[in-house]
Design an enzyme around this catalytic site. Structure first.
Site, PDB file in Angstrom:
ATOM      1  N   ASP A   1       0.866  -1.174   0.000  1.00 51.63           N
ATOM      2  CA  ASP A   1       0.000   0.000   0.000  1.00 51.63           C
ATOM      3  C   ASP A   1       0.912   1.235   0.000  1.00 51.63           C
ATOM      4  O   ASP A   1       2.138   1.131   0.101  1.00 51.63           O
ATOM      5  CB  ASP A   1      -0.980  -0.022   1.191  1.00 51.63           C
ATOM      6  CG  ASP A   1      -2.206   0.858   0.914  1.00 51.63           C
ATOM      7  OD1 ASP A   1      -2.154   1.673  -0.032  1.00 51.63           O
ATOM      8  OD2 ASP A   1      -3.216   0.725   1.626  1.00 51.63           O
TER       9      ASP A   1
HETATM   10  C1  BGC Z   1      -5.050   3.258   0.170  1.00 52.70           C
HETATM   11  C2  BGC Z   1      -5.212   2.251  -0.948  1.00 52.70           C
HETATM   12  C3  BGC Z   1      -5.005   2.899  -2.286  1.00 52.70           C
HETATM   13  C4  BGC Z   1      -3.636   3.570  -2.309  1.00 52.70           C
HETATM   14  C5  BGC Z   1      -3.298   4.218  -3.638  1.00 52.70           C
HETATM   15  C6  BGC Z   1      -3.782   4.095   0.015  1.00 52.70           C
HETATM   16  O1  BGC Z   1      -3.785   5.160   0.890  1.00 52.70           O
HETATM   17  O2  BGC Z   1      -5.036   2.585   1.403  1.00 52.70           O
HETATM   18  O3  BGC Z   1      -6.489   1.685  -0.860  1.00 52.70           O
HETATM   19  O4  BGC Z   1      -5.137   1.963  -3.314  1.00 52.70           O
HETATM   20  O5  BGC Z   1      -3.617   4.560  -1.299  1.00 52.70           O
HETATM   21  O6  BGC Z   1      -4.046   5.323  -3.876  1.00 52.70           O
END
Ligand code: BGC
Length: 765
Positions: free
Chosen positions: A292
């Site tokens: 993530d």
């Molecule tokens: C979130 C994810 C997301 C990623 C990219 C993160 O803060 O937890 O769900 O896909 O950002 O935007």
């Protein structure tokens, strides 16, 4: 802004040497890709080029304005230091980035282009928790197909969805992004979404790679506080929280995103048990794992060491791609030189990224997602918007219909009040970064579209919240809570005057979009006080009142349920919000949604969910008794049970039958029931089946969802519905984590929600 934060061989040397060589060779043979082109490419790559493929960057500036060629990113792509980008869209912009990768790097490897397409791309569908409330897998699958069609038209080939985190904690803001509390339903939705995004051929230009996230258990953060620790026993994990991830993997999802939280003290991003032992060795996942957003670097704050140490740990654990943090890019070579990671590990991660690119057909044609003529035809088309309207109206849940106030007459005199009644900024819902609020239909406009003959007076009536400091936190992505210059008293007076002149009041209240979603945890989940005052005052007018309630989570609405008002829960409905709400309010569509996460009586009752255990001291009587598992101040039952939702008509269940009173381990069993539409409207009903394994080696839930079917039944009509329990539906993970069914009696309940009373049973031999 991103803060970055061996074997001495004395005896039998030859035998041992031969053995070692055999093991190494077969390990290598196993790791080899079945795609010859990928192996050929790997042969040519330097270690730096391999590490470069593990790096995922975002140029920043947001999707719409993201400048692909911002100096840094461009230079990094040219240097072969980038495997993929996200937050960049538009066939022309993506083409520019792709061209740099293809024409200006030594090996010309194309980029993965990612995006968060969570509930629709430009055609925003209801929030995932709302979509789940439709219980309509075919519909959910179609929304994912449309999302893929639109996103790929805009250059995207990799989606960071579906999020399948089970959550039983409405304090957690991201409960809005998932399917709710139940693993059976959650698994069905996971399959519907993965197959919607990817279909059966990733080389088609209208399909994209799906990512199941956030692996794992992200929805069980302590106290509902985002990014918090998770502590859970393996039995609960395997039975209740892991099934939807596994369902996505079994459905062929091509990538997995690791979660922010730790599990048993090890952050998911660096957790070898999770990313290798379970995901690959036990479940057989063959795709790639992405972290993530900076979750790799965050292992430093978790307390596991410096960037080099945590990067090596993550690679050892089985992480393939590092999102934004550049920990892999900046430290893996050093770790290789120091023997902390192996070249095989780096090659293996790179191999998985290259395989994904190959599956997308990017080596054949890197520009297959860059057809500049597509956006105009494929994005926000009439058909796509029609689907958004259909999905939205099917997601609404009628919680209460006081004196059958709903549906309203299309020529009624209506006071349409409330801070969300004409608020275009709050219709799309959280995590719709690719959507655009300017395309959203506000409720006032939808009412005028659907009921041109109605006499509508609009009044704001209240602020979403009167708290400026709170409003600032909610407004980080633009105005969501706009605090009026007028005093709350003046606004209330205006609303009451409008109510006085009307036949009926429709009050639209609840949460602004960013009150749920990432980093939007709350310890109080009631309707904000400013709006509660408005609702109380309206309820006292004696006029019929319909509360159209918006939220991205279950709310505590005990007070409002006790008022003489009707309540229609509409989540955040997406781009067609106003039209869809008007369709239901004026009876063009009879509501059929059912909630998928129990609504608690108060925050202290959390967690409350339908598959809780009996305990050794169950509450058996209605009246309170000492020394039972209960509360002194509230009932054990939730305010609104899982699976609940009313219709403008009524359904009567009867004649439950089981086709075999005794079955063997490999035999399915069919349960049939008669459902009659006893009211005055045609309508859809979600027929639900709950199972109770009476005696087993680990304590069983009181009941747990094991089947459902959404059916259309015309007024006066009677239908026989048959639900099949497969042998797997009787299985659970026991104390040794074996997936088994144990002989004995199974009770079956069928009905319109998780309190269903109609019962039968069968015995498993
Ligand atoms: C979130 C994810 C997301 C990623 C990219 C993160 O803060 O937890 O769900 O896909 O950002 O935007």
């Amino acid at each position: 802004s991103i803060t970055f934060q061996k074997i001495k061989m004395k005896r039998m040397p030859f035998i041992l040497l031969a053995l070692t060589m055999f093991v190494c060779l077969s390990a290598k043979a196993q790791a080899q890709s079945s795609i010859p082109q990928v192996e050929a490419l790997l042969e040519k790559m330097t270690i730096e080029e391999k590490i470069g493929q593990l790096n995922l960057l975002t140029p920043g500036g947001g999707v719409a304005t993201g400048s692909v060629v911002s100096e840094n990113v461009e230079a990094k792509i040219k240097a072969g230091n980038v495997g993929g980008l996200f937050g960049v869209a538009g066939p022309d912009k993506v083409r520019m980035a792709q061209k740099i990768a293809v024409e200006q790097t030594r090996l010309g490897i194309p980029l993965l282009i990612g995006s968060d397409v969570i509930h629709g791309y430009k055609t925003t569908f209801p929030l995932p928790l709302g979509l789940a409330a439709t219980w309509d897998m075919e519909l959910i699958n179609r929304t994912a197909q449309v999302a893929a069609k639109e996103a790929t038209a805009d250059g995207i080939n990799w989606n960071f969805s579906p999020m399948v985190d089970i959550s039983r904690d409405p304090r957690w803001g991201r409960i809005s992004e998932g399917a709710g509390e139940d693993p059976f339903l959650g698994s069905a939705i996971a399959r519907a979404m993965v197959t919607g995004y990817q279909q059966d051929d990733l080389t088609r230009p209208n399909t994209m790679i799906a990512t199941v996230k956030h692996f794992a258990l992200y929805g069980a953060a302590e106290g509902g506080r985002d990014y918090n620790s998770v502590d859970m026993g393996r039995v609960k994990m395997f039975n209740d929280y892991l099934p939807p991830y596994k369902a996505a993997i079994d459905a062929g999802v091509a990538s997995v995103m690791s979660s922010f939280n730790d599990i048993d003290g090890v952050p998911a991003t660096g957790n070898k048990w999770l990313l290798t032992d379970l995901l690959r060795d036990k479940w057989g996942f063959k795709g790639f794992v992405v972290s993530d957003y900076t979750s790799l670097n965050e292992m430093i704050a978790h307390g596991l060491g410096n960037l080099q140490a945590v990067s090596a740990q993550a690679l050892n654990a089985g992480l393939d791609m590092d999102m934004v943090g550049e920990g892999f890019l900046t430290t893996l070579k050093k770790s290789l030189d120091e023997g902390k990671v192996t070249e095989d590990e780096i090659t293996q991660a790179c191999r998985r990224i290259l395989e994904a690119k190959y599956k997308l057909g990017l080596f054949e044609d890197p520009y297959r997602y860059n057809d500049e003529t597509r956006p105009e035809k494929d994005i926000l088309s009439k058909d796509n918007r029609a689907l958004a309207r259909e999905a939205a109206r099917k997601s609404f849940v009628l919680l209460k219909n006081e004196n059958n106030t709903l549906p309203l007459k299309k020529d009624a005199k209506i006071a349409l009040v409330g801070p969300l009644a004409d608020s275009q900024n709050n219709m799309l819902g959280t995590w719709s970064p690719t959507g655009d609020t300017k395309y959203a239909v506000p409720i006032l406009e939808g009412f005028k579209n659907v009921a041109a003959g109605a006499k509508i007076t609009y009044a704001k009536g209240a602020n979403i919240s009167n708290d400026k400091a709170f409003a600032e936190k909610i407004n980080v992505f633009g105005p969501r809570i706009e605090i009026d210059e007028r005093t709350p008293e003046t606004m209330l007076k205006e609303a009451l005057e409008a109510a006085k002149k009307a036949d009926v009041v429709v009050a639209v209240a609840g949460e602004a979009t960013e009150m749920t979603g990432e980093a939007s945890s709350m310890t109080s989940i009631s309707i904000p006080e400013s709006q509660k005052m408005l609702i109380r005052a309206l309820a006292k007018t004696g006029k019929p009142v319909v509360l159209v309630l918006m939220s991205g989570r279950p709310l505590t609405i005990e007070e409002e349920m006790g008022l003489p008002v009707s309540i229609l829960q509409v989540w955040h409905p997406g781009v067609e919000a106003g039209n869809a709400i008007a369709d239901v309010v004026f009876g063009n569509y009879n509501p059929s949604g059912k909630i998928t996460a129990s609504w608690p009586r108060n925050v202290g009752q959390i967690p409350v969910y339908h598959s809780m255990k009996n305990t050794g001291r169950p509450e058996l009587k209605k009246e309170w008794e000492k020394f039972k598992s209960s509360y002194l101040d509230v009932d054990n039952s939730p305010l609104i049970p899982f699976g609940f939702g009313l219709s403008y008509t009524t359904f009567e269940y009867s004649d439950i039958k089981v086709d075999h009173s005794e079955i063997t381990q490999d035999q399915p069993v069919n349960i049939s029931v008669t459902v009659k539409n006893t009211g005055n409207y045609d309508g859809e009903e979600v027929v639900q089946l709950y199972l109770h394994d009476v005696v087993r080696s680990i304590t069983p839930p009181k009941r747990t969802l094991k089947g459902f079917q959404k059916v259309m039944i015309n007024k006066g009509e009677r239908k026989t519905i048959t639900l099949t329990l497969t042998p797997d539906d009787l299985k659970f993970y026991n104390g040794n984590l074996d997936f088994i069914a144990e002989p004995g009696v199974f009770e079956v309940y069928v009905g319109g929600n998780s309190d269903a009373q109609l019962k039968t049973q069968f015995t498993l031999k």
